[in-house]
Design an enzyme around this catalytic site. Structure first.
Site, PDB file in Angstrom:
ATOM      1  N   HIS A 110      -2.316  22.296 -15.371  1.00  0.00           N
ATOM      2  CA  HIS A 110      -0.862  22.254 -15.172  1.00  0.00           C
ATOM      3  C   HIS A 110      -0.201  22.916 -16.380  1.00  0.00           C
ATOM      4  CE1 HIS A 110      -1.045  19.538 -11.673  1.00  0.00           C
ATOM      5  NE2 HIS A 110      -2.077  18.992 -12.296  1.00  0.00           N
ATOM      6  N   LEU A 111       0.351  24.100 -16.165  1.00  0.00           N
ATOM      7  CA  LEU A 111       1.002  24.837 -17.250  1.00  0.00           C
ATOM      8  C   LEU A 111       2.505  24.593 -17.318  1.00  0.00           C
ATOM      9  CD1 LEU A 111      -0.918  28.239 -17.184  1.00  0.00           C
ATOM     10  CD2 LEU A 111      -1.256  26.271 -18.701  1.00  0.00           C
ATOM     11  N   ARG A 112       3.070  23.979 -16.271  1.00  0.00           N
ATOM     12  CA  ARG A 112       4.450  23.480 -16.255  1.00  0.00           C
ATOM     13  C   ARG A 112       5.540  24.554 -16.204  1.00  0.00           C
ATOM     14  NH1 ARG A 112       2.601  18.816 -14.487  1.00  0.00           N
ATOM     15  NH2 ARG A 112       2.026  17.280 -16.067  1.00  0.00           N
TER      16      ARG A 112
ATOM     17  N   ASP B  28      -7.745  18.996 -15.182  1.00  0.00           N
ATOM     18  CA  ASP B  28      -6.483  18.393 -14.751  1.00  0.00           C
ATOM     19  C   ASP B  28      -5.563  18.185 -15.958  1.00  0.00           C
ATOM     20  OD1 ASP B  28      -4.487  17.342 -13.159  1.00  0.00           O
ATOM     21  OD2 ASP B  28      -5.477  15.412 -12.807  1.00  0.00           O
TER      22      ASP B  28
END
Length: 456
Positions: free
Chosen positions: A73-75, A318
């Site tokens: 998750h790089l956001r 994750d």
């Protein structure tokens, strides 16, 4: 520890794009020298030399193909207060990763060709690792209608993995349609297996500990029932299915049954589910709050055995960064998720290698080669061989230290391992033939940007 030759300073080393790595140990146990030049592995052998190359004394270090994370998750876009593509790929490089697959739960959601191409471009500009976007299965992750799967597949990002991760595609008819659609271009649906009707208000694994603590339980069957349903759908459709973050012994048995039946399913396990248990929730420290939750010790052992015997195909981090305020609060209000890119290799070393369950050849398989194959990307996860891209991680298995905030290179610090003694250290990471980490330290952004411009 990496030692450049006495005539080569560290600053000079990171600027030189030709490297002579001496005495590295391959995952097979063989020792070799490597020459990295023009973005590829130019030579392998003993006693190599190359005029003008930066010589790296790598005795005692293991050379692995650059690690590939299928679940990051790089956001960005939308949640840059937690992470950005730049900070996330810096974290990835420091953990030995050369490719990360970026999950779709951004804002806007990665459900169109335009958004996935934006993410691809941000990764190219950052330069620390390849960023391969994952497309959403449904529009806005709402679980109501399919996103632009074909358009994302045909875009410059060439998306082949689709997921609503964080949310389950709970409608079986929609899941069937998604599997049918991606079959045309050899795509895969990566399912977050959690039946929402079985987990309202769930806070931790359901069992004796949740009952004792008075926290709403998260039943194992909420995961297992979705996996059972989806492997049958995948069998009927004849399409590829991937199960994210397997966490229970029961889920292992479902996957084992499906593979024995010939169903085209793959599965991943996170490092934290290989090491940590629900007992940590007794502290009410929200660093241990995650989706799916930490499970029983029996589940941890089953997951380890399944990774060792191939029932579980890969390790995926994750990596889920959150700002301090999302974790420094009451358990019930805290966000789910842990950062994991910087610590993943060490945790696998601790839980799988030091326990004798797998060797370094297997680490290469579950953390590099197979993730790249599932994601259908080229140039990553390839064996260390002449002519292959110079995507390489040098790892010191003899090192051990207490994991600290200083080891985190992303924007968030919600790691469950702070203060924990972990083995190993990434000494160098090479991406596209240039160093992104050298001597255990990130190469400065200014130098990476120069190299990105030179490779453009």
């Amino acid at each position: 520890m990496i030692t450049p030759t006495p005539t080569t300073s560290k600053d000079t080393a990171v600027q030189n794009e030709t490297y002579l790595i001496r005495g590295a140990r391959l995952s097979s146990g063989d020792t070799t020298d490597l020459i990295l030049e023009n973005g590829v592995i130019a030579e392998l052998g003993i006693g190599l030399s190359r005029a003008g190359a930066t010589t790296v004394e790598a005795e005692g270090l293991i050379a692995l193909p650059g690690l590939v994370d299928l679940h990051t998750h790089l956001r960005e876009p939308g949640f840059e207060h937690s992470e950005t593509v730049l900070t996330g790929t810096r974290a990835a490089a420091s953990g030995g990763y050369t490719t990360v697959f970026a999950m779709a739960n951004t804002s806007p959601v990665a459900d169109t060709a335009g958004v996935v191409e934006q993410e691809l471009s941000l990764g190219e500009q950052a330069g620390y690792a390849r960023v391969q976007p994952i497309g959403a299965v449904t529009v806005g992750l709402a679980g109501e209608r399919l996103a632009e799967l074909g358009a994302m597949a045909e875009s410059r990002a060439k998306v082949r993995v689709f997921s609503d991760d964080g949310l389950c595609v709970s409608d079986p008819q929609l899941m069937r349609r998604a599997l049918e659609y991606v079959k045309a271009f050899d795509g895969v649906i990566a399912q977050h297996a959690q039946d929402p009707k079985l987990t309202p208000g769930a806070q931790m694994n359901e069992g004796s500990v949740s009952a004792e603590l008075g926290l709403t339980g998260w039943p194992a069957m909420a995961e297992e029932s979705i996996i059972a349903r989806d492997v049958l759908i995948a069998e009927h459709v004849g399409s590829r299915l991937h199960i994210c973050h397997l966490s229970t012994a029961g889920s292992v048995e479902v996957i084992r049954w499906a593979k024995a039946r010939g169903i085209n399913v793959t599965a991943e396990v996170t490092p934290h589910h290989l090491l940590l248990t629900e007992e940590l929730v007794r502290s009410y420290d929200a660093r241990y709050k995650v989706n799916p939750p930490l499970r029983r010790a029996e589940d941890v052992l089953a997951l380890r055995e399944a990774l060792a015997d191939g029932t579980i195909d890969i390790v995926a981090t994750d990596h889920a960064p959150h700002p301090a305020e999302a974790k420094e609060c009451a358990w019930a209000e805290a966000a789910n998720g842990m950062v994991g890119l910087e610590s993943a290799l060490s945790v696998v070393h601790e839980s799988m290698v030091e326990t004798g369950l797998i060797g370094w050849v297997d680490v290469e398989r579950v953390m590099s080669r197979t993730p790249a194959q599932i994601g259908r990307i080229s140039g990553q996860g390839l064996a260390i061989a002449v002519g292959n891209p110079a995507e390489i991680t040098l790892y010191d298995p003899a090192a051990r230290s207490d994991f600290a905030v200083e080891d985190l290179r992303g924007r968030s610090i919600n790691s469950p391992y702070l203060g924990t003694s972990l083995p190993g250290r990434v000494e160098a990471t090479f991406h596209r033939g240039y160093a992104t980490v050298f001597g255990g330290e990130l190469v400065p952004l200014e130098r990476i940007q120069e190299l990105v411009a030179a490779h453009a």
